[in-house]
Design a protein around this motif. Structure first.
Motif, PDB file in Angstrom:
ATOM      1  N   ARG A   7       0.612 -17.630  80.656  1.00 39.47           N
ATOM      2  CA  ARG A   7       0.913 -17.622  79.228  1.00 39.47           C
ATOM      3  C   ARG A   7       0.121 -16.618  78.631  1.00 39.47           C
ATOM      4  NH1 ARG A   7      -0.622 -23.589  77.382  1.00 39.47           N
ATOM      5  NH2 ARG A   7      -2.434 -23.116  78.837  1.00 39.47           N
ATOM      6  N   ILE A   8      -1.008 -16.051  79.450  1.00 43.26           N
ATOM      7  CA  ILE A   8      -1.618 -14.842  79.193  1.00 43.26           C
ATOM      8  C   ILE A   8      -0.954 -13.770  79.477  1.00 43.26           C
ATOM      9  CG2 ILE A   8      -3.998 -13.492  79.220  1.00 43.26           C
ATOM     10  CD1 ILE A   8      -5.326 -16.281  79.400  1.00 43.26           C
ATOM     11  N   GLY A   9      -0.321 -12.964  78.767  1.00 41.59           N
ATOM     12  CA  GLY A   9       0.567 -11.834  79.018  1.00 41.59           C
ATOM     13  C   GLY A   9      -0.175 -10.595  79.688  1.00 41.59           C
ATOM     14  N   GLU A  10      -1.384 -10.414  78.837  1.00 41.15           N
ATOM     15  CA  GLU A  10      -2.137  -9.107  79.204  1.00 41.15           C
ATOM     16  C   GLU A  10      -3.579  -9.307  78.398  1.00 41.15           C
ATOM     17  OE1 GLU A  10      -1.675  -4.391  78.902  1.00 41.15           O
ATOM     18  OE2 GLU A  10      -1.221  -5.507  76.936  1.00 41.15           O
ATOM     19  N   VAL A  11      -4.651  -9.002  79.165  1.00 41.30           N
ATOM     20  CA  VAL A  11      -5.744  -8.637  78.888  1.00 41.30           C
ATOM     21  C   VAL A  11      -6.177  -7.163  78.524  1.00 41.30           C
ATOM     22  CG1 VAL A  11      -8.409  -8.861  79.337  1.00 41.30           C
ATOM     23  CG2 VAL A  11      -6.599 -10.458  80.132  1.00 41.30           C
ATOM     24  N   ARG A  12      -6.312  -6.864  77.410  1.00 39.72           N
ATOM     25  CA  ARG A  12      -6.584  -5.426  77.174  1.00 39.72           C
ATOM     26  C   ARG A  12      -7.706  -5.116  75.975  1.00 39.72           C
ATOM     27  NH1 ARG A  12      -1.384  -6.574  74.763  1.00 39.72           N
ATOM     28  NH2 ARG A  12      -1.519  -6.934  72.175  1.00 39.72           N
ATOM     29  N   GLY A  13      -8.037  -3.662  75.992  1.00 43.36           N
ATOM     30  CA  GLY A  13      -9.245  -3.455  75.149  1.00 43.36           C
ATOM     31  C   GLY A  13     -10.253  -2.507  75.908  1.00 43.36           C
ATOM     32  N   ARG A  14     -11.254  -2.123  75.258  1.00 41.63           N
ATOM     33  CA  ARG A  14     -12.400  -1.269  75.818  1.00 41.63           C
ATOM     34  C   ARG A  14     -13.641  -2.142  75.121  1.00 41.63           C
ATOM     35  NH1 ARG A  14     -10.315   3.950  76.925  1.00 41.63           N
ATOM     36  NH2 ARG A  14      -8.303   3.368  78.029  1.00 41.63           N
ATOM     37  N   GLY A  15     -14.609  -1.970  76.091  1.00 40.91           N
ATOM     38  CA  GLY A  15     -16.011  -2.562  75.801  1.00 40.91           C
ATOM     39  C   GLY A  15     -15.887  -3.879  74.821  1.00 40.91           C
ATOM     40  N   ALA A  16     -16.475  -4.022  74.021  1.00 40.33           N
ATOM     41  CA  ALA A  16     -16.852  -5.214  73.268  1.00 40.33           C
ATOM     42  C   ALA A  16     -15.684  -5.543  72.123  1.00 40.33           C
ATOM     43  CB  ALA A  16     -18.088  -5.373  72.564  1.00 40.33           C
ATOM     44  N   MET A  17     -14.483  -4.951  72.484  1.00 44.24           N
ATOM     45  CA  MET A  17     -13.207  -5.041  71.542  1.00 44.24           C
ATOM     46  C   MET A  17     -12.377  -5.178  72.627  1.00 44.24           C
ATOM     47  SD  MET A  17     -11.840  -2.025  69.091  1.00 44.24           S
ATOM     48  CE  MET A  17     -10.115  -2.496  68.026  1.00 44.24           C
ATOM     49  N   THR A  18     -11.981  -6.468  72.958  1.00 45.00           N
ATOM     50  CA  THR A  18     -11.197  -6.976  73.954  1.00 45.00           C
ATOM     51  C   THR A  18     -10.158  -7.879  73.489  1.00 45.00           C
ATOM     52  OG1 THR A  18     -12.591  -6.181  75.740  1.00 45.00           O
ATOM     53  CG2 THR A  18     -11.121  -7.714  76.279  1.00 45.00           C
ATOM     54  N   ALA A  19      -9.025  -7.958  73.952  1.00 44.07           N
ATOM     55  CA  ALA A  19      -8.045  -9.265  73.524  1.00 44.07           C
ATOM     56  C   ALA A  19      -7.426  -9.788  74.742  1.00 44.07           C
ATOM     57  CB  ALA A  19      -7.264  -8.633  72.424  1.00 44.07           C
ATOM     58  N   ILE A  20      -6.602 -10.931  74.525  1.00 42.68           N
ATOM     59  CA  ILE A  20      -5.780 -11.492  75.255  1.00 42.68           C
ATOM     60  C   ILE A  20      -4.286 -11.673  74.299  1.00 42.68           C
ATOM     61  CG2 ILE A  20      -7.036 -12.403  76.833  1.00 42.68           C
ATOM     62  CD1 ILE A  20      -7.292 -15.173  75.383  1.00 42.68           C
ATOM     63  N   GLU A  21      -3.220 -11.366  74.971  1.00 41.53           N
ATOM     64  CA  GLU A  21      -1.993 -11.722  74.328  1.00 41.53           C
ATOM     65  C   GLU A  21      -1.019 -12.770  74.851  1.00 41.53           C
ATOM     66  OE1 GLU A  21       2.190  -9.514  73.030  1.00 41.53           O
ATOM     67  OE2 GLU A  21       0.378  -8.173  73.514  1.00 41.53           O
ATOM     68  N   PHE A  22      -0.760 -13.706  74.169  1.00 34.72           N
ATOM     69  CA  PHE A  22      -0.403 -14.995  74.627  1.00 34.72           C
ATOM     70  C   PHE A  22       1.308 -14.622  74.323  1.00 34.72           C
ATOM     71  CE2 PHE A  22      -4.451 -16.685  73.454  1.00 34.72           C
ATOM     72  CZ  PHE A  22      -4.751 -17.347  74.561  1.00 34.72           C
ATOM     73  N   VAL A  23       2.229 -15.028  75.539  1.00 33.76           N
ATOM     74  CA  VAL A  23       3.461 -15.189  75.709  1.00 33.76           C
ATOM     75  C   VAL A  23       4.040 -16.317  76.083  1.00 33.76           C
ATOM     76  CG1 VAL A  23       3.444 -12.781  75.866  1.00 33.76           C
ATOM     77  CG2 VAL A  23       3.377 -14.166  78.247  1.00 33.76           C
ATOM     78  N   ASP A  24       5.346 -16.529  75.870  1.00 33.10           N
ATOM     79  CA  ASP A  24       6.195 -17.493  76.682  1.00 33.10           C
ATOM     80  C   ASP A  24       6.563 -16.759  78.251  1.00 33.10           C
ATOM     81  OD1 ASP A  24       8.206 -18.748  77.860  1.00 33.10           O
ATOM     82  OD2 ASP A  24       9.233 -19.284  76.036  1.00 33.10           O
ATOM     83  N   PRO A  25       6.053 -17.317  79.278  1.00 36.34           N
ATOM     84  CA  PRO A  25       6.075 -16.866  80.572  1.00 36.34           C
ATOM     85  C   PRO A  25       7.610 -16.521  80.867  1.00 36.34           C
ATOM     86  CG  PRO A  25       4.534 -18.558  80.625  1.00 36.34           C
ATOM     87  CD  PRO A  25       5.192 -18.839  79.147  1.00 36.34           C
ATOM     88  N   ALA A  26       8.285 -17.363  80.314  1.00 35.27           N
ATOM     89  CA  ALA A  26       9.859 -17.347  80.773  1.00 35.27           C
ATOM     90  C   ALA A  26      10.489 -16.235  80.061  1.00 35.27           C
ATOM     91  CB  ALA A  26      10.533 -18.648  80.510  1.00 35.27           C
ATOM     92  N   THR A  27      10.195 -15.640  78.934  1.00 39.16           N
ATOM     93  CA  THR A  27      10.739 -14.849  78.016  1.00 39.16           C
ATOM     94  C   THR A  27       9.677 -13.313  77.915  1.00 39.16           C
ATOM     95  OG1 THR A  27      10.043 -15.574  76.139  1.00 39.16           O
ATOM     96  CG2 THR A  27      12.511 -16.467  77.248  1.00 39.16           C
ATOM     97  N   ASN A  28       8.621 -13.594  78.100  1.00 40.70           N
ATOM     98  CA  ASN A  28       7.703 -12.699  77.419  1.00 40.70           C
ATOM     99  C   ASN A  28       7.503 -12.679  75.945  1.00 40.70           C
ATOM    100  OD1 ASN A  28       5.542 -11.128  78.817  1.00 40.70           O
ATOM    101  ND2 ASN A  28       6.559  -9.140  77.994  1.00 40.70           N
ATOM    102  N   ALA A  29       8.183 -13.477  75.264  1.00 42.77           N
ATOM    103  CA  ALA A  29       8.281 -13.387  73.788  1.00 42.77           C
ATOM    104  C   ALA A  29       6.655 -13.814  73.385  1.00 42.77           C
ATOM    105  CB  ALA A  29       9.305 -14.230  73.307  1.00 42.77           C
ATOM    106  N   PRO A  30       6.369 -13.356  72.158  1.00 39.72           N
ATOM    107  CA  PRO A  30       4.993 -13.729  71.680  1.00 39.72           C
ATOM    108  C   PRO A  30       4.997 -15.144  71.363  1.00 39.72           C
ATOM    109  CG  PRO A  30       5.952 -11.715  70.570  1.00 39.72           C
ATOM    110  CD  PRO A  30       7.131 -12.154  71.393  1.00 39.72           C
TER     111      PRO A  30
END
Length: 449
Positions: free
Chosen positions: A370-393
Motif C-alpha cells: 500500500r506504500i507506493g513510493e518513499v521519496r524526498g531528500r534529507g529531513a523532507m521525506t514522504a510516503i505515498e499510499f496507493v491501492d496496490p491493485a490499481t496504483n490509484a491514490p
C-alpha cells in the motif's frame, strides 16, 4: 547524533519523550479548542486536537501535560528546534531595544545583515540583492512583480501539484482547489500551468518531462509573453514530488535562452531541510530569483526574495516593501537561526535524519504494497499510499494512519494533490531515539489500518 535528553526552552527543560496522560484532546485542551470554535472562523482549521503550551527539541507539550513527538515542525518552520536558546535570546534583546520603525522609514542594520547573509548563502556566484517580506506567499507575489517589471511581460507559468500560497495571485499559482482555492475566485489573470515531472506516476525521464512542459509552454503561452516560471525544486503541499534528474536544469536553461525569469520557490525546501542549505543545490540550478520563508527565522514571520541584482533592481523606488517587511525582531531571529544552521551541524543532521527516514520507510514499503513510493531528500521525506491493485491514490488510508499516529502522540501531516501522502518534517534538533519511536508508532498505525 545521540538522544537529546532535555532541551532548554527559556523555562524548565522539556523531557524528550512521548507521554500521553489523557486521551486527545485532554480536558484543558478541549476547553481551549471550544473557545477557538467560538472566537475563530471555521476556515482556520487545525490538524492536532491539542492546545500547545511548550515545545522544543522534538516534542510539543499541550495544556494537559501530554508530550507529543513532533514530525511536522509547524510545516518545516522550526527546523532549528522550537524556542532555540540563541533565537530566544536574540528576540528578547531586540524587543528590548526597539520593536519597529518600518525599514522604509528608518532603516536598521539587522535587515541589511539578513540580506547580506541570503545573498551569500543562496545558489549562484553572481551579484545578488534581497528584499524582505512577511510570508512565503508575499515573497512569491513580489518575485513575480519583480519578474514582470524586469521583462516587461505579464504571463507566469506554474506547475501541476504546486503550492505557492493563499493570496489572490498565489492561489492562482497553486494547483489544488480544496481547501486552498475553492469558492475564492476569480483569480489573478495571466497564470498558466505546465505538467510537472512526477516520476512515480508519469514514468518519464527528466529530459522527456522537460520537453513535454516546454512544448506546452511554447504552444499555450509563448516565450515572448512569459515573464517568469515559478517552481518548487521539491514539491511541498503537492506531495513532496522530486522531479526526475535533468528536469529542472532543462527548464532553467530554456528560461535563460528565452529571457524568462526562473523563480525557485524554496519556502518549504530552504534552510538545510533537504540536506543542503537550499534544495536547488542538489539539482545543479542557480535560480534567477529564490523565495524563502518558513525555516528562515524559527517561527518569527519573515520571508525573502533573493536574486540577480539586475533583476532585483528592476522595480522603481517605492515599488517594493510593506509596513512590517523585515521587522527588526524577525530579523534578529533570522540572524540567530542562520548562525545555528551554519555553525551547529544542522545540514549534516538533516542528512542523518534523511538516512534514518529512508531506511525505516523503505523497510515498511517492502512489507506493505500500500506504500507506493518513499521519496524526498534529507529531513523532507514522504510516503505515498496507493491501492496496490490499481496504483490509484488512497487518501483514506493516509488520513487513517495520520489520525492514528496523532492519537498515539506523534504529529504527522498529510499532503498531496490527492491527499494520499504523509510527509515527515522533523525538527533537526530531534534525537535519534525519539525519531525512531515516532516511526515505530507510524508502523503500528499502518499495521492496524
Amino acid at each position: 547524533m545521540t538522544l537529546i535528553d532535555t532541551v532548554p526552552t527559556g523555562g524548565p527543560a522539556l523531557a524528550q519523550q512521548r507521554r500521553l496522560v489523557t486521551p486527545l484532546p485532554g480536558p484543558r485542551s478541549a476547553e481551549i479548542l471550544a473557545r477557538k470554535a467560538e472566537a475563530v472562523p471555521v476556515g482556520v482549521a487545525h490538524t492536532v486536537p491539542i492546545a500547545a503550551v511548550a515545545a522544543g527539541g522534538g516534542v510539543v507539550v499541550d495544556a494537559d501535560g501530554n508530550s507529543l513527538i513532533d514530525l511536522g515542525s509547524g510545516i518545516a518552520v522550526t527546523s532549528v528546534g522550537n524556542a532555540h536558546p540563541k533565537v530566544a535570546a536574540a528576540v528578547a534583546a531586540q524587543a528590548a531595544q526597539f520593536t519597529h520603525t518600518c525599514f522604509m522609514i528608518s532603516p536598521y542594520e539587522s535587515y541589511i545583515e539578513v540580506a547580506e547573509a541570503l545573498n551569500r548563502l543562496t545558489p549562484g556566484e553572481f551579484a545578488k540583492k534581497t528584499a524582505l517580506f512577511n510570508s512565503g506567499a508575499e515573497a512569491v507575489e513580489n518575485a513575480i512583480k519583480i519578474a514582470r517589471k524586469h521583462t516587461g511581460r505579464q504571463a507566469v507559468v506554474a506547475f501541476e501539484h504546486g503550492y505557492h500560497g493563499r493570496t489572490n495571485l498565489t492561489m492562482a499559482l497553486t494547483a489544488k482547489a480544496m481547501p486552498y482555492k475553492s469558492g475564492f475566485g476569480p483569480f489573478a489573470p495571466e497564470v498558466y500551468r505546465a505538467p510537472l515531472s512526477y516520476p512515480f506516476r508519469d514514468g518519464l525521464s527528466g529530459a522527456d518531462a522537460a520537453a513535454r512542459a516546454i512544448t506546452q509552454i511554447e504552444k499555450q503561452v509563448g516565450a515572448e509573453n512569459l515573464a517568469a516560471v515559478v517552481i518548487e525544486p521539491i514539491q511541498g503541499e503537492g506531495g513532496f514530488i522530486v522531479p526526475a534528474d535533468g528536469f529542472l536544469p532543462a527548464v532553467a536553461e530554456w528560461c535563460r535562452a528565452n529571457g524568462v525569469v526562473f523563480i525557485a520557490d524554496e519556502v518549504q525546501t530552504g534552510f538545510a531541510r533537504t540536506g543542503t542549505m537550499f534544495a536547488s543545490e542538489q539539482f545543479g540550478i542557480e535560480p534567477d530569483l529564490i523565495t524563502t520563508a518558513k525555516g528562515i527565522a524559527a517561527g518569527l514571520p519573515l520571508a525573502a526574495v533573493t536574486g540577480r541584482a539586475e533583476i532585483m533592481d528592476a522595480a522603481h523606488a517605492g515599488g517594493l516593501g510593506g509596513t512590517y517587511g523585515g521587522n527588526p525582531i524577525a530579523c534578529a531571529a533570522a540572524l540567530a537561526t542562520i548562525d545555528v544552521f551554519e555553525n551547529d551541524g544542522l545540514i549534516e543532521r538533516a542528512q542523518q535524519i534523511g538516512t534514518i527516514l529512508r531506511q525505516r520507510l523503505d523497510t515498511l514499503r517492502a512489507a506493505d504494497p500500500r506504500i507506493g513510493e518513499v521519496r524526498g531528500r534529507g529531513a523532507m521525506t514522504a510516503i505515498e499510499f496507493v491501492d496496490p491493485a490499481t496504483n490509484a491514490p488512497d487518501a483514506a488510508l493516509a488520513g487513517t494512519v495520520a489520525r492514528t499516529c496523532i492519537q498515539n502522540g506523534v504529529i504527522v501531516l498529510t499532503c498531496g494533490t490527492y491527499g494520499n501522502v504523509i510527509r515527515f518534517l522533523p525538527p533537526l534538533s530531534i534525537g535519534d531515539e525519539l525519531l525512531g519511536e515516532g516511526l515505530d508508532v507510524l508502523s503500528e498505525a499502518l499495521a492496524a489500518s
